[in-house]
Motif scaffolding. Structure first.
Motif, PDB file in Angstrom:
ATOM      1  N   PHE A 170     -76.193  51.381  33.537  1.00  0.00           N
ATOM      2  CA  PHE A 170     -75.554  50.208  33.059  1.00  0.00           C
ATOM      3  C   PHE A 170     -74.723  50.217  31.870  1.00  0.00           C
ATOM      4  O   PHE A 170     -73.751  49.978  31.628  1.00  0.00           O
ATOM      5  N   SER A 171     -75.593  50.952  30.857  1.00  0.00           N
ATOM      6  CA  SER A 171     -74.864  51.047  29.440  1.00  0.00           C
ATOM      7  C   SER A 171     -73.793  52.164  29.409  1.00  0.00           C
ATOM      8  O   SER A 171     -72.847  52.042  28.633  1.00  0.00           O
ATOM      9  N   PHE A 172     -73.807  53.242  30.372  1.00  0.00           N
ATOM     10  CA  PHE A 172     -72.843  54.109  30.604  1.00  0.00           C
ATOM     11  C   PHE A 172     -71.646  53.446  30.892  1.00  0.00           C
ATOM     12  O   PHE A 172     -70.555  53.604  30.488  1.00  0.00           O
ATOM     13  N   ALA A 173     -71.873  52.462  32.184  1.00  0.00           N
ATOM     14  CA  ALA A 173     -70.613  51.944  32.543  1.00  0.00           C
ATOM     15  C   ALA A 173     -69.995  50.847  31.410  1.00  0.00           C
ATOM     16  O   ALA A 173     -68.907  50.437  31.412  1.00  0.00           O
ATOM     17  N   ALA A 174     -70.763  50.107  30.539  1.00  0.00           N
ATOM     18  CA  ALA A 174     -70.436  49.196  29.681  1.00  0.00           C
ATOM     19  C   ALA A 174     -69.642  50.038  28.588  1.00  0.00           C
ATOM     20  O   ALA A 174     -68.989  49.371  27.858  1.00  0.00           O
ATOM     21  N   ILE A 175     -70.108  51.130  28.355  1.00  0.00           N
ATOM     22  CA  ILE A 175     -69.554  52.186  27.214  1.00  0.00           C
ATOM     23  C   ILE A 175     -67.909  52.240  27.639  1.00  0.00           C
ATOM     24  O   ILE A 175     -67.185  52.133  26.930  1.00  0.00           O
ATOM     25  N   TRP A 176     -67.745  52.585  28.939  1.00  0.00           N
ATOM     26  CA  TRP A 176     -66.457  53.065  29.544  1.00  0.00           C
ATOM     27  C   TRP A 176     -65.706  51.594  29.360  1.00  0.00           C
ATOM     28  O   TRP A 176     -64.348  51.622  29.072  1.00  0.00           O
ATOM     29  N   PHE A 177     -66.279  50.451  29.783  1.00  0.00           N
ATOM     30  CA  PHE A 177     -65.307  49.164  29.774  1.00  0.00           C
ATOM     31  C   PHE A 177     -65.292  48.883  28.422  1.00  0.00           C
ATOM     32  O   PHE A 177     -63.956  48.649  28.233  1.00  0.00           O
ATOM     33  N   LEU A 178     -65.897  48.586  27.691  1.00  0.00           N
ATOM     34  CA  LEU A 178     -65.854  48.075  26.140  1.00  0.00           C
ATOM     35  C   LEU A 178     -65.024  49.280  25.380  1.00  0.00           C
ATOM     36  O   LEU A 178     -64.017  48.714  24.559  1.00  0.00           O
ATOM     37  N   GLY A 179     -65.276  50.558  25.743  1.00  0.00           N
ATOM     38  CA  GLY A 179     -64.307  51.410  25.047  1.00  0.00           C
ATOM     39  C   GLY A 179     -62.849  51.391  25.247  1.00  0.00           C
ATOM     40  O   GLY A 179     -62.090  51.571  24.461  1.00  0.00           O
ATOM     41  N   GLY A 180     -62.718  51.436  26.605  1.00  0.00           N
ATOM     42  CA  GLY A 180     -61.294  50.999  26.967  1.00  0.00           C
ATOM     43  C   GLY A 180     -60.860  49.783  26.456  1.00  0.00           C
ATOM     44  O   GLY A 180     -59.337  49.869  26.045  1.00  0.00           O
ATOM     45  N   LEU A 181     -61.414  48.835  26.377  1.00  0.00           N
ATOM     46  CA  LEU A 181     -60.707  47.588  25.820  1.00  0.00           C
ATOM     47  C   LEU A 181     -60.416  47.797  24.206  1.00  0.00           C
ATOM     48  O   LEU A 181     -59.417  47.415  23.770  1.00  0.00           O
ATOM     49  N   ALA A 182     -61.613  48.524  23.722  1.00  0.00           N
ATOM     50  CA  ALA A 182     -61.125  48.413  22.244  1.00  0.00           C
ATOM     51  C   ALA A 182     -60.196  49.563  21.880  1.00  0.00           C
ATOM     52  O   ALA A 182     -59.466  49.218  20.780  1.00  0.00           O
ATOM     53  N   ILE A 183     -60.040  50.569  22.619  1.00  0.00           N
ATOM     54  CA  ILE A 183     -58.774  51.487  22.330  1.00  0.00           C
ATOM     55  C   ILE A 183     -57.458  50.439  22.422  1.00  0.00           C
ATOM     56  O   ILE A 183     -56.740  50.692  21.825  1.00  0.00           O
ATOM     57  N   ARG A 219     -59.699  38.300  15.551  1.00  0.00           N
ATOM     58  CA  ARG A 219     -60.351  39.453  14.808  1.00  0.00           C
ATOM     59  C   ARG A 219     -61.833  39.489  14.988  1.00  0.00           C
ATOM     60  O   ARG A 219     -62.536  40.308  15.059  1.00  0.00           O
ATOM     61  N   PHE A 220     -62.161  38.413  15.476  1.00  0.00           N
ATOM     62  CA  PHE A 220     -63.705  38.101  15.834  1.00  0.00           C
ATOM     63  C   PHE A 220     -63.832  38.724  17.131  1.00  0.00           C
ATOM     64  O   PHE A 220     -64.927  39.248  17.523  1.00  0.00           O
ATOM     65  N   TYR A 221     -62.890  38.617  18.186  1.00  0.00           N
ATOM     66  CA  TYR A 221     -63.065  39.041  19.256  1.00  0.00           C
ATOM     67  C   TYR A 221     -63.046  40.623  19.158  1.00  0.00           C
ATOM     68  O   TYR A 221     -63.996  41.556  19.743  1.00  0.00           O
ATOM     69  N   LEU A 222     -62.256  41.269  18.418  1.00  0.00           N
ATOM     70  CA  LEU A 222     -62.352  42.712  18.088  1.00  0.00           C
ATOM     71  C   LEU A 222     -63.491  43.134  17.474  1.00  0.00           C
ATOM     72  O   LEU A 222     -63.947  44.124  17.786  1.00  0.00           O
ATOM     73  N   ALA A 223     -64.150  42.364  16.626  1.00  0.00           N
ATOM     74  CA  ALA A 223     -65.437  42.517  15.969  1.00  0.00           C
ATOM     75  C   ALA A 223     -66.544  42.594  17.237  1.00  0.00           C
ATOM     76  O   ALA A 223     -67.302  43.582  17.126  1.00  0.00           O
ATOM     77  N   PHE A 224     -66.564  41.586  17.837  1.00  0.00           N
ATOM     78  CA  PHE A 224     -67.321  41.413  19.002  1.00  0.00           C
ATOM     79  C   PHE A 224     -67.397  42.816  19.870  1.00  0.00           C
ATOM     80  O   PHE A 224     -68.258  43.199  20.545  1.00  0.00           O
ATOM     81  N   LEU A 225     -66.024  43.255  20.321  1.00  0.00           N
ATOM     82  CA  LEU A 225     -66.022  44.332  21.108  1.00  0.00           C
ATOM     83  C   LEU A 225     -66.550  45.705  20.646  1.00  0.00           C
ATOM     84  O   LEU A 225     -67.318  46.431  21.152  1.00  0.00           O
ATOM     85  N   ILE A 226     -66.326  45.869  19.231  1.00  0.00           N
ATOM     86  CA  ILE A 226     -66.738  47.106  18.425  1.00  0.00           C
ATOM     87  C   ILE A 226     -68.170  47.154  18.296  1.00  0.00           C
ATOM     88  O   ILE A 226     -69.080  48.045  18.539  1.00  0.00           O
ATOM     89  N   THR A 227     -69.045  45.815  18.026  1.00  0.00           N
ATOM     90  CA  THR A 227     -70.359  45.866  17.909  1.00  0.00           C
ATOM     91  C   THR A 227     -71.135  45.880  19.050  1.00  0.00           C
ATOM     92  O   THR A 227     -72.034  46.679  19.295  1.00  0.00           O
ATOM     93  N   ALA A 228     -70.451  45.303  20.130  1.00  0.00           N
ATOM     94  CA  ALA A 228     -70.983  45.553  21.569  1.00  0.00           C
ATOM     95  C   ALA A 228     -71.009  46.864  22.066  1.00  0.00           C
ATOM     96  O   ALA A 228     -72.018  47.613  22.582  1.00  0.00           O
ATOM     97  N   LEU A 229     -69.820  47.448  21.763  1.00  0.00           N
ATOM     98  CA  LEU A 229     -69.581  48.991  22.009  1.00  0.00           C
ATOM     99  C   LEU A 229     -70.749  49.944  21.269  1.00  0.00           C
ATOM    100  O   LEU A 229     -71.364  50.838  22.103  1.00  0.00           O
ATOM    101  N   MET A 230     -70.736  49.656  20.213  1.00  0.00           N
ATOM    102  CA  MET A 230     -71.918  50.285  19.256  1.00  0.00           C
ATOM    103  C   MET A 230     -73.239  50.082  19.845  1.00  0.00           C
ATOM    104  O   MET A 230     -74.113  51.112  19.699  1.00  0.00           O
ATOM    105  N   PHE A 231     -73.423  48.904  20.362  1.00  0.00           N
ATOM    106  CA  PHE A 231     -74.970  48.508  20.667  1.00  0.00           C
ATOM    107  C   PHE A 231     -75.208  49.275  21.914  1.00  0.00           C
ATOM    108  O   PHE A 231     -76.344  49.946  22.197  1.00  0.00           O
ATOM    109  N   PHE A 232     -74.017  49.340  22.869  1.00  0.00           N
ATOM    110  CA  PHE A 232     -74.578  50.153  24.289  1.00  0.00           C
ATOM    111  C   PHE A 232     -74.596  51.743  24.155  1.00  0.00           C
ATOM    112  O   PHE A 232     -75.061  52.228  24.847  1.00  0.00           O
TER     113      PHE A 232
END
Length: 230
Positions: free
Chosen positions: A149-162, A98-111
């Motif tokens: 860099f942030s655009f690439a991170a959004i795609w990577f983290l977004g895919g993982l989050a979904i 659950r903390f991994y999911l929270a990390f993914l979502i917060t990092a996605l919002m940050f980027f």
């Protein structure tokens, strides 16, 4: 600032919390339930009407609990093993998922915020200088680099989050999904979307089964004193 702090806190929780390591066996006793026909050791348990096989771990010398796996990188048997994250350097499993999911979502919002702010800044600079995009590339390359860099991170983290949101909804781990563990049989842990989300994100975490104050024991050689097969 608050979003950055949340990312750091979630990252610390993911890496510092015991993911669900099972204790190693302290006895070198003979193993029962040996399937001599193919040389494997397996037990069978029934969970919610579905029969599952428990594999024998040659290193831990135990039958691994359901949904657990031996991580070859950490060299630990981990309950409800999802995957070993090379970016974090830790197994993602029962107690830190659950903390991994929270990390993914917060990092996605940050980027997403960084990308939007960078695009706005580029637009402002173009209007102020009138040099166009190529002029920005020459005068402010760091802003363009941060945008890309942030655009690439959004795609990577977004895919993982979904992907992990989907796994949470069906109560599967990435390891089970990759191996098609429930192909041809129902998932015995599926409680419906609401029940699955509640179990994964809001159920009380089980206590750690690792005694960090126990005396360190030497690792057994898996070939030493193993009971003969067959």
């Amino acid at each position: 600032m608050i979003l950055s702090l949340q990312i750091i806190v979630n990252l610390i929780l993911v890496t510092a919390i015991d993911p669900g390591t099972t204790p190693r066996s302290t006895q070198q006793s003979s193993i029962e339930d040996t399937d001599s026909s193919n040389g494997s050791r397996r037990k069978k348990v029934t969970i919610n009407g579905v029969q599952l096989k428990l594999k024998f771990c040659r290193i831990y010398r135990i039958f691994r609990p359901p949904r657990s796996c031996h991580c070859t990188i950490c060299d630990n048997c981990v309950e409800k093993f999802d995957h070993h994250c090379p970016w974090i350097g830790q197994c993602i499993a029962l107690r830190n998922y659950r903390f991994y999911l929270a990390f993914l979502i917060t990092a996605l919002m940050f980027f997403i915020y960084i990308f939007a702010f960078s695009c706005w800044r580029i637009h402002q600079r173009v209007l102020e200088s009138g040099t166009g995009l190529f002029g920005m590339l020459r005068n402010c390359p760091e802003t363009l680099a941060l945008t890309l860099f942030s655009f690439a991170a959004i795609w990577f983290l977004g895919g993982l989050a979904i992907f992990h949101s989907y796994l949470t909804a069906i109560n599967q781990t990435a390891y089970e999904n990759f191996r098609n563990s429930y192909e041809g049989s129902p998932n015995p842990y599926d409680k419906g979307i609401i029940g699955n989300i509640t179990e994964v994100l809001f159920a009380p975490l089980p206590p750690s089964r690792v005694d960090f104050r126990a005396e360190a024991m030497p690792r057994w050689n898996v070939e030493d004193e193993m009971p003969p097969l067959g």
